[in-house]
Design an enzyme around this catalytic site. Structure first.
Site, PDB file in Angstrom:
ATOM      1  N   GLN A 100      -2.427   2.007  -1.939  1.00 52.15           N
ATOM      2  CA  GLN A 100      -2.843   2.667  -3.190  1.00 52.15           C
ATOM      3  C   GLN A 100      -4.809   2.639  -2.142  1.00 52.15           C
ATOM      4  OE1 GLN A 100      -1.343   1.511  -6.842  1.00 52.15           O
ATOM      5  NE2 GLN A 100      -0.764  -0.031  -5.179  1.00 52.15           N
ATOM      6  N   ASN A 101      -5.151   2.173  -1.263  1.00 47.77           N
ATOM      7  CA  ASN A 101      -6.583   2.025  -0.993  1.00 47.77           C
ATOM      8  C   ASN A 101      -6.901   3.370  -0.148  1.00 47.77           C
ATOM      9  OD1 ASN A 101      -5.941  -0.344  -1.195  1.00 47.77           O
ATOM     10  ND2 ASN A 101      -5.678  -1.220   0.825  1.00 47.77           N
ATOM     11  N   VAL A 102      -8.604   3.447  -0.625  1.00 50.75           N
ATOM     12  CA  VAL A 102      -9.094   4.613   0.206  1.00 50.75           C
ATOM     13  C   VAL A 102     -10.161   3.955   1.185  1.00 50.75           C
ATOM     14  CG1 VAL A 102      -9.216   6.041  -2.345  1.00 50.75           C
ATOM     15  CG2 VAL A 102     -10.808   4.089  -1.049  1.00 50.75           C
ATOM     16  N   HIS A 118      -4.217   7.286  -3.392  1.00 49.53           N
ATOM     17  CA  HIS A 118      -5.283   7.858  -4.205  1.00 49.53           C
ATOM     18  C   HIS A 118      -6.452   8.500  -3.368  1.00 49.53           C
ATOM     19  CE1 HIS A 118      -3.804   3.966  -7.433  1.00 49.53           C
ATOM     20  NE2 HIS A 118      -3.568   5.100  -7.437  1.00 49.53           N
ATOM     21  N   CYS A 148     -20.173  23.109  -1.513  1.00 48.24           N
ATOM     22  CA  CYS A 148     -19.419  23.885  -0.264  1.00 48.24           C
ATOM     23  C   CYS A 148     -20.195  25.068   0.166  1.00 48.24           C
ATOM     24  CB  CYS A 148     -17.924  24.267  -1.393  1.00 48.24           C
ATOM     25  SG  CYS A 148     -17.187  24.751  -0.330  1.00 48.24           S
ATOM     26  N   CYS A 151     -18.158  28.163  -0.997  1.00 53.28           N
ATOM     27  CA  CYS A 151     -18.571  28.744  -2.232  1.00 53.28           C
ATOM     28  C   CYS A 151     -20.066  28.957  -2.718  1.00 53.28           C
ATOM     29  CB  CYS A 151     -17.110  28.619  -3.166  1.00 53.28           C
ATOM     30  SG  CYS A 151     -17.172  26.850  -3.652  1.00 53.28           S
ATOM     31  N   ASN A 216       1.882 -11.796  -2.078  1.00 52.58           N
ATOM     32  CA  ASN A 216       0.197 -11.527  -3.364  1.00 52.58           C
ATOM     33  C   ASN A 216       0.084 -12.995  -3.308  1.00 52.58           C
ATOM     34  OD1 ASN A 216      -1.307 -11.273  -5.074  1.00 52.58           O
ATOM     35  ND2 ASN A 216      -0.533  -9.358  -5.746  1.00 52.58           N
ATOM     36  N   ALA A 234      -2.115 -12.068   2.501  1.00 54.06           N
ATOM     37  CA  ALA A 234      -1.228 -11.338   3.006  1.00 54.06           C
ATOM     38  C   ALA A 234      -1.703 -10.532   4.663  1.00 54.06           C
ATOM     39  CB  ALA A 234      -1.808  -9.282   2.504  1.00 54.06           C
TER      40      ALA A 234
HETATM   41  N1  APR Z   1      -3.395 -11.191   0.106  1.00 53.89           N
HETATM   42  C1  APR Z   1      -2.734 -10.112  -0.421  1.00 53.89           C
HETATM   43  N2  APR Z   1      -2.799  -9.971  -1.993  1.00 53.89           N
HETATM   44  C2  APR Z   1      -4.366 -10.436  -1.966  1.00 53.89           C
HETATM   45  C3  APR Z   1      -4.805 -11.166  -1.775  1.00 53.89           C
HETATM   46  C4  APR Z   1      -4.189 -11.371   0.105  1.00 53.89           C
HETATM   47  N3  APR Z   1      -5.051 -12.070   0.867  1.00 53.89           N
HETATM   48  N4  APR Z   1      -6.064 -10.991  -2.089  1.00 53.89           N
HETATM   49  C5  APR Z   1      -5.771 -10.825  -3.277  1.00 53.89           C
HETATM   50  N5  APR Z   1      -4.632  -9.691  -3.501  1.00 53.89           N
HETATM   51  C6  APR Z   1      -3.541  -9.712  -5.120  1.00 53.89           C
HETATM   52  C7  APR Z   1      -4.726  -9.896  -6.267  1.00 53.89           C
HETATM   53  O1  APR Z   1      -3.666 -11.371  -6.716  1.00 53.89           O
HETATM   54  C8  APR Z   1      -4.080  -8.489  -7.732  1.00 53.89           C
HETATM   55  O2  APR Z   1      -2.712  -8.895  -7.328  1.00 53.89           O
HETATM   56  O3  APR Z   1      -4.093  -8.215  -4.809  1.00 53.89           O
HETATM   57  C9  APR Z   1      -3.669  -7.914  -5.435  1.00 53.89           C
HETATM   58  C10 APR Z   1      -5.483  -6.337  -6.408  1.00 53.89           C
HETATM   59  O4  APR Z   1      -4.945  -6.070  -7.406  1.00 53.89           O
HETATM   60  P1  APR Z   1      -6.343  -4.931  -7.705  1.00 53.89           P
HETATM   61  O5  APR Z   1      -7.315  -5.164  -7.508  1.00 53.89           O
HETATM   62  O6  APR Z   1      -5.676  -4.118  -9.633  1.00 53.89           O
HETATM   63  O7  APR Z   1      -5.485  -3.616  -6.924  1.00 53.89           O
HETATM   64  P2  APR Z   1      -4.429  -2.969  -6.742  1.00 53.89           P
HETATM   65  O8  APR Z   1      -3.222  -2.994  -7.384  1.00 53.89           O
HETATM   66  O9  APR Z   1      -4.642  -2.224  -5.149  1.00 53.89           O
HETATM   67  O10 APR Z   1      -5.101  -1.108  -7.893  1.00 53.89           O
HETATM   68  C11 APR Z   1      -4.899  -0.906  -7.950  1.00 53.89           C
HETATM   69  O11 APR Z   1      -6.335   0.309  -9.432  1.00 53.89           O
HETATM   70  O12 APR Z   1      -8.152   0.212  -9.104  1.00 53.89           O
HETATM   71  C12 APR Z   1      -7.823   1.056  -9.898  1.00 53.89           C
HETATM   72  O13 APR Z   1      -7.140   2.465  -7.919  1.00 53.89           O
HETATM   73  C13 APR Z   1      -7.917   1.653  -7.985  1.00 53.89           C
HETATM   74  O14 APR Z   1      -6.223   1.917  -6.221  1.00 53.89           O
HETATM   75  C14 APR Z   1      -6.740   1.279  -6.998  1.00 53.89           C
HETATM   76  C15 APR Z   1      -5.366   0.996  -7.905  1.00 53.89           C
END
Ligand code: APR
Length: 250
Positions: A100-102, A118, A148, A151, A216, A234
């Site tokens: 989900q990371n960009v 995303h 662009c 266009c 997590n 992680a």
């Molecule tokens: N290792 C593993 N997990 C971790 C760590 C770590 N070092 N540090 C934090 N976390 C966990 C947190 O406990 C939390 O559950 O990562 C999670 C991050 O949650 P979010 O910030 O909500 O991120 P994400 O789940 O990727 O969000 C999904 O929501 O904000 C929108 O589009 C954005 O892609 C994003 C989507």
């Protein structure tokens, strides 16, 4: 550490899905969307920075917000968690990596064929045509938002904004992977944002009843469903898991 019985199951898995979220990049110092809203940006609401409506209303503001976030992600480097997933791709017959990371850190670490649900902050799209425009093909004079070259439409960052649908082909591949995998690792995601949050649920419900493992430091809505919740970072736990797998595979 993963209990032996589950480790044995994971080591037999032919198709593994790894689904990652902001948590895997936290140890690389990549701020989440909300964490990046500091200083100048603190006064804006998310809807003023990350929706198509906000962009059409104030394209320069939104463009600058993403330029600022890009400057933060570019300074970050992949961490031990990203690198463990590169190794995992070598270890299992078929690994589908969905993020989900960009920030593009999985690809920078060396993972192949990453499904970016995303989008990617490094890419630029034409707002009107939806086509990708390579960096060398437009100029940013810092005043008007870039246009662009084909266009003349406004250029936008290649990320999925609130209220937008996910890239269809990528989502379909992710859903197919979840529906057919033997195991799914949910890593560093709060499991709150759909459709990504539905993927582990559909993996558990698939014909193989995929093994679910969560990595997590905090519990999430997914935790009650998983076979193993590995509590911690992680960057610490994924290298250990990969080491355990290497050991069992000899
Ligand atoms: N290792 C593993 N997990 C971790 C760590 C770590 N070092 N540090 C934090 N976390 C966990 C947190 O406990 C939390 O559950 O990562 C999670 C991050 O949650 P979010 O910030 O909500 O991120 P994400 O789940 O990727 O969000 C999904 O929501 O904000 C929108 O589009 C954005 O892609 C994003 C989507």
């Amino acid at each position: 550490m993963l209990p032996q019985a589950l480790l044995a199951r994971l080591s037999l898995a032919k198709h593994v899905v790894a689904l990652t979220g902001a948590g895997i990049s936290a140890e690389s110092g990549v701020p989440t969307f909300r964490d990046a809203q500091s200083g100048l940006w603190a006064r804006y609401k998310a809807e003023e920075l990350a929706t198509p409506e906000a962009f059409l209303q104030n394209p320069r503001l939104v463009w600058n917000w993403y330029a600022w976030r890009r400057s933060l992600t570019q300074k970050a480097a992949p961490n031990a968690g990203h690198l463990a997933l590169v190794r995992l791709q070598e270890l299992v017959p078929n690994l589908t990596l969905i993020t989900q990371n960009v920030d593009g850190l999985h690809t920078r670490a060396g993972s192949r064929d990453v499904l970016e649900l995303h989008g990617n902050i490094e890419t630029t799209l034409c707002f009107d045509e939806g086509t990708r425009v390579p960096a060398g093909e437009y100029t940013d004079d810092g005043r008007e938002p870039p246009r662009c070259p084909r266009c003349g439409g406004l250029l936008r960052p290649g990320v999925v904004w609130f209220g937008e649908s996910l890239p269809q082909a990528t989502l379909e591949r992710a859903e197919r992977a979840a529906a057919t995998c033997d195991a799914l690792l949910s890593i560093g995601t709060s499991s709150l944002v759909h459709p990504a949050a539905s993927l582990p649920v559909s993996a558990k419900a698939n014909r193989r009843g995929a093994l679910l493992i969560e990595v997590n430091p905090s519990p999430t809505p997914l935790t009650p469903l998983v076979d193993a919740a590995l509590t911690g970072r992680a960057g610490d736990l994924l290298p250990q898991l990969v080491q355990q797998l290497e050991a069992i595979r000899g």
